[in-house]
Design a protein around this motif. Structure first.
Motif, mmCIF file in Angstrom:
data_model
loop_
_atom_site.group_PDB
_atom_site.id
_atom_site.type_symbol
_atom_site.label_atom_id
_atom_site.label_comp_id
_atom_site.label_asym_id
_atom_site.label_seq_id
_atom_site.Cartn_x
_atom_site.Cartn_y
_atom_site.Cartn_z
ATOM 1 N N THR A 140 16.970 14.068 -11.434
ATOM 2 C CA THR A 140 17.164 13.189 -12.574
ATOM 3 C C THR A 140 16.006 12.209 -12.657
ATOM 4 O OG1 THR A 140 18.635 11.581 -13.641
ATOM 5 C CG2 THR A 140 18.501 11.541 -11.238
ATOM 6 N N SER A 141 15.767 11.721 -13.846
ATOM 7 C CA SER A 141 14.737 10.703 -14.038
ATOM 8 C C SER A 141 15.308 9.474 -14.728
ATOM 9 C CB SER A 141 13.581 11.269 -14.869
ATOM 10 O OG SER A 141 14.048 11.703 -16.147
ATOM 11 N N ASP A 142 16.621 9.422 -14.817
ATOM 12 C CA ASP A 142 17.280 8.311 -15.489
ATOM 13 C C ASP A 142 17.612 7.233 -14.461
ATOM 14 O OD1 ASP A 142 18.637 6.602 -17.103
ATOM 15 O OD2 ASP A 142 20.165 8.057 -17.753
ATOM 16 N N LEU A 143 16.847 6.158 -14.477
ATOM 17 C CA LEU A 143 17.069 5.084 -13.511
ATOM 18 C C LEU A 143 18.366 4.339 -13.772
ATOM 19 C CD1 LEU A 143 13.458 3.571 -13.215
ATOM 20 C CD2 LEU A 143 14.559 5.264 -11.738
ATOM 21 N N ARG A 144 18.886 4.431 -14.976
ATOM 22 C CA ARG A 144 20.097 3.684 -15.310
ATOM 23 C C ARG A 144 21.322 4.232 -14.594
ATOM 24 N NH1 ARG A 144 19.611 4.354 -21.665
ATOM 25 N NH2 ARG A 144 19.140 6.449 -20.848
ATOM 26 N N THR A 145 21.218 5.443 -14.053
ATOM 27 C CA THR A 145 22.348 6.041 -13.335
ATOM 28 C C THR A 145 22.326 5.706 -11.844
ATOM 29 O OG1 THR A 145 21.103 8.081 -12.925
ATOM 30 C CG2 THR A 145 22.393 7.970 -14.971
ATOM 31 N N SER A 146 21.423 4.824 -11.435
ATOM 32 C CA SER A 146 21.279 4.467 -10.009
ATOM 33 C C SER A 146 21.150 5.718 -9.146
ATOM 34 C CB SER A 146 22.467 3.622 -9.538
ATOM 35 O OG SER A 146 22.486 2.384 -10.211
ATOM 36 N N LEU A 169 13.140 1.946 2.152
ATOM 37 C CA LEU A 169 13.361 0.817 1.254
ATOM 38 C C LEU A 169 12.940 1.204 -0.159
ATOM 39 C CD1 LEU A 169 11.886 -1.969 3.564
ATOM 40 C CD2 LEU A 169 14.295 -1.381 3.267
ATOM 41 N N VAL A 170 13.758 0.840 -1.137
ATOM 42 C CA VAL A 170 13.457 1.082 -2.549
ATOM 43 C C VAL A 170 13.421 -0.278 -3.234
ATOM 44 C CG1 VAL A 170 14.184 2.204 -4.685
ATOM 45 C CG2 VAL A 170 14.572 3.343 -2.486
ATOM 46 N N ARG A 171 12.252 -0.630 -3.787
ATOM 47 C CA ARG A 171 12.059 -1.960 -4.352
ATOM 48 C C ARG A 171 11.334 -1.873 -5.699
ATOM 49 N NH1 ARG A 171 15.065 -2.892 -0.788
ATOM 50 N NH2 ARG A 171 14.877 -4.389 0.930
ATOM 51 N N MET A 202 16.236 12.801 3.816
ATOM 52 C CA MET A 202 16.826 11.473 3.919
ATOM 53 C C MET A 202 16.961 10.898 2.503
ATOM 54 S SD MET A 202 16.976 11.523 7.166
ATOM 55 C CE MET A 202 16.220 12.553 8.418
ATOM 56 N N HIS A 203 18.019 10.116 2.289
ATOM 57 C CA HIS A 203 18.285 9.585 0.960
ATOM 58 C C HIS A 203 18.444 8.069 1.012
ATOM 59 C CE1 HIS A 203 19.582 13.805 0.791
ATOM 60 N NE2 HIS A 203 19.332 13.756 -0.521
ATOM 61 N N GLN A 204 18.015 7.435 -0.063
ATOM 62 C CA GLN A 204 18.224 6.001 -0.226
ATOM 63 C C GLN A 204 18.490 5.725 -1.703
ATOM 64 O OE1 GLN A 204 18.482 3.657 2.168
ATOM 65 N NE2 GLN A 204 19.095 2.261 0.529
ATOM 66 N N LYS A 205 19.542 4.973 -1.971
ATOM 67 C CA LYS A 205 19.961 4.743 -3.354
ATOM 68 C C LYS A 205 19.132 3.660 -4.023
ATOM 69 C CE LYS A 205 24.111 3.980 -6.136
ATOM 70 N NZ LYS A 205 25.583 3.772 -6.125
ATOM 71 N N TYR A 206 18.844 3.899 -5.312
ATOM 72 C CA TYR A 206 18.196 2.874 -6.127
ATOM 73 C C TYR A 206 19.291 2.070 -6.826
ATOM 74 C CZ TYR A 206 16.131 0.840 -10.326
ATOM 75 O OH TYR A 206 15.775 -0.028 -11.339
ATOM 76 N N SER A 207 19.284 0.772 -6.633
ATOM 77 C CA SER A 207 20.292 -0.094 -7.260
ATOM 78 C C SER A 207 19.768 -0.553 -8.619
ATOM 79 C CB SER A 207 20.597 -1.305 -6.368
ATOM 80 O OG SER A 207 21.131 -0.877 -5.121
ATOM 81 N N HIS A 208 20.362 0.008 -9.675
ATOM 82 C CA HIS A 208 19.887 -0.267 -11.032
ATOM 83 C C HIS A 208 20.221 -1.689 -11.458
ATOM 84 C CE1 HIS A 208 19.547 -0.175 -15.377
ATOM 85 N NE2 HIS A 208 20.851 -0.454 -15.476
ATOM 86 N N THR A 209 19.249 -2.329 -12.092
ATOM 87 C CA THR A 209 19.457 -3.582 -12.820
ATOM 88 C C THR A 209 18.734 -3.442 -14.146
ATOM 89 O OG1 THR A 209 17.487 -4.661 -11.907
ATOM 90 C CG2 THR A 209 19.556 -4.933 -10.684
ATOM 91 N N ASP A 210 19.255 -4.080 -15.162
ATOM 92 C CA ASP A 210 18.632 -3.962 -16.485
ATOM 93 C C ASP A 210 17.198 -4.482 -16.470
ATOM 94 O OD1 ASP A 210 20.915 -2.845 -17.515
ATOM 95 O OD2 ASP A 210 21.737 -4.768 -18.212
ATOM 96 N N ALA A 211 16.991 -5.646 -15.834
ATOM 97 C CA ALA A 211 15.649 -6.236 -15.821
ATOM 98 C C ALA A 211 14.683 -5.362 -15.031
ATOM 99 C CB ALA A 211 15.706 -7.640 -15.224
ATOM 100 N N GLY A 212 15.136 -4.873 -13.877
ATOM 101 C CA GLY A 212 14.258 -4.052 -13.050
ATOM 102 C C GLY A 212 13.901 -2.746 -13.714
#
Length: 271
Positions: A140-146, A169-171, A202-212
């Motif tokens: 997926t490439s949709d960041l809004r789905t975390s 780390l995902v920042r 290995m997996h690490q979740k991206y925590s979606h925020t509107d501003a980010g």
């Protein structure tokens, strides 16, 4: 009448009287003959010092030939000099031997290290992708789905790697710091082994925020995924592989977006 005393070479004293000068007498026709000076030879006596001829000292070479003490002293000097020469030659040879030994030891050490390095496991990061689930998720490439950032690693070494711990780390940042910081570390289960040629994910979740997410999509910020893997080899030495990826949002050139490997040098390493 006054006489003179002459001291002869043999110590004999000779007394000489000066010759008398004849005197002319007036009215005398026949003059007597002048008197003959008398010389008396006196035998030498203990009271008269004898003349002693000068005595010249012997040279060192003459003493060396005739004096036993001089011969012994010369032999000792020659023997001592020989010991000094032999000692110097021995020290020189010992230095050469020591240098050769050190060179051989260094070469042996380098060979042993090279052999160990050949047999050392090498864990490398192959790629980063974005999926919707850590369990068989789809791209997926949709960041809004975390989504989850999936990191693929492989052991390209010749021996197994004993996985110890990792940090992913995902920042969302405008730029990375020069020195990486890893506040979050995850321990691998005991006995987890990555065999030679083996793959692991290995997996690490991206925590979606509107501003980010908006900043990443508009290009005012960058989504980074960085960290490291720590593992040990078969003799217990610890190794680390550092990695860093940045997300390139979808565009007219790439509709799905992509992860590019790269970042500051301090984030990319292998030990």
């Amino acid at each position: 009448m006054v006489g003179f005393v002459l001291l002869g070479w043999s110590g004999t004293a000779i007394i000489a009287y000066p010759q008398q000068v004849p005197v002319a007498y007036p009215n005398t026709v026949n003059q007597s003959s002048p008197p003959v000076p008398k010389i008396h030879v006196l035998q030498s006596s203990p009271n008269i010092a004898k003349a002693i001829p000068p005595k010249f000292s012997e040279t060192w070479w003459e003493k060396f030939k005739t004096d036993p003490n001089a011969i012994f002293a010369g032999a000792v000097a020659i023997f001592t000099f020989g010991l000094v020469i032999v000692g110097y030659l021995q020290v020189t040879q010992m230095k050469k031997t020591l240098q050769a030994t050190l060179k051989t030891a260094e070469a042996t050490k380098l060979l042993a290290e090279a052999t160990l390095n050949i047999e050392t496991p090498i864990v490398v990061v192959l790629k980063a992708t974005m999926v919707d689930s850590p369990f068989g998720g789809r791209f997926t490439s949709d960041l809004r789905t975390s989504p989850f950032i999936k990191i693929s690693v492989k052991n390209v070494g010749r021996t197994p790697a004993f996985l110890d711990h990792l940090s992913i780390l995902v920042r969302v940042l405008t730029e990375l710091e020069d020195e990486p910081e890893y506040p979050v570390k995850m321990k691998f289960p005991n006995g987890m082994i990555l065999e030679s040629g083996g793959l692991e994910y290995m997996h690490q979740k991206y925590s979606h925020t509107d501003a980010g997410t908006r900043g990443v999509m508009e290009g005012t910020a960058t989504l980074w995924a960085f960290g490291y893997f720590a593992y040990k080899d078969f003799i217990g030495r610890e190794h680390k592989t550092g990695f860093c990826y940045k997300w390139v949002p979808p565009s007219s050139m790439n509709s799905e977006g992509a992860w590019e490997y790269g970042g500051p040098n301090n984030y990319l390493y292998m030990t």
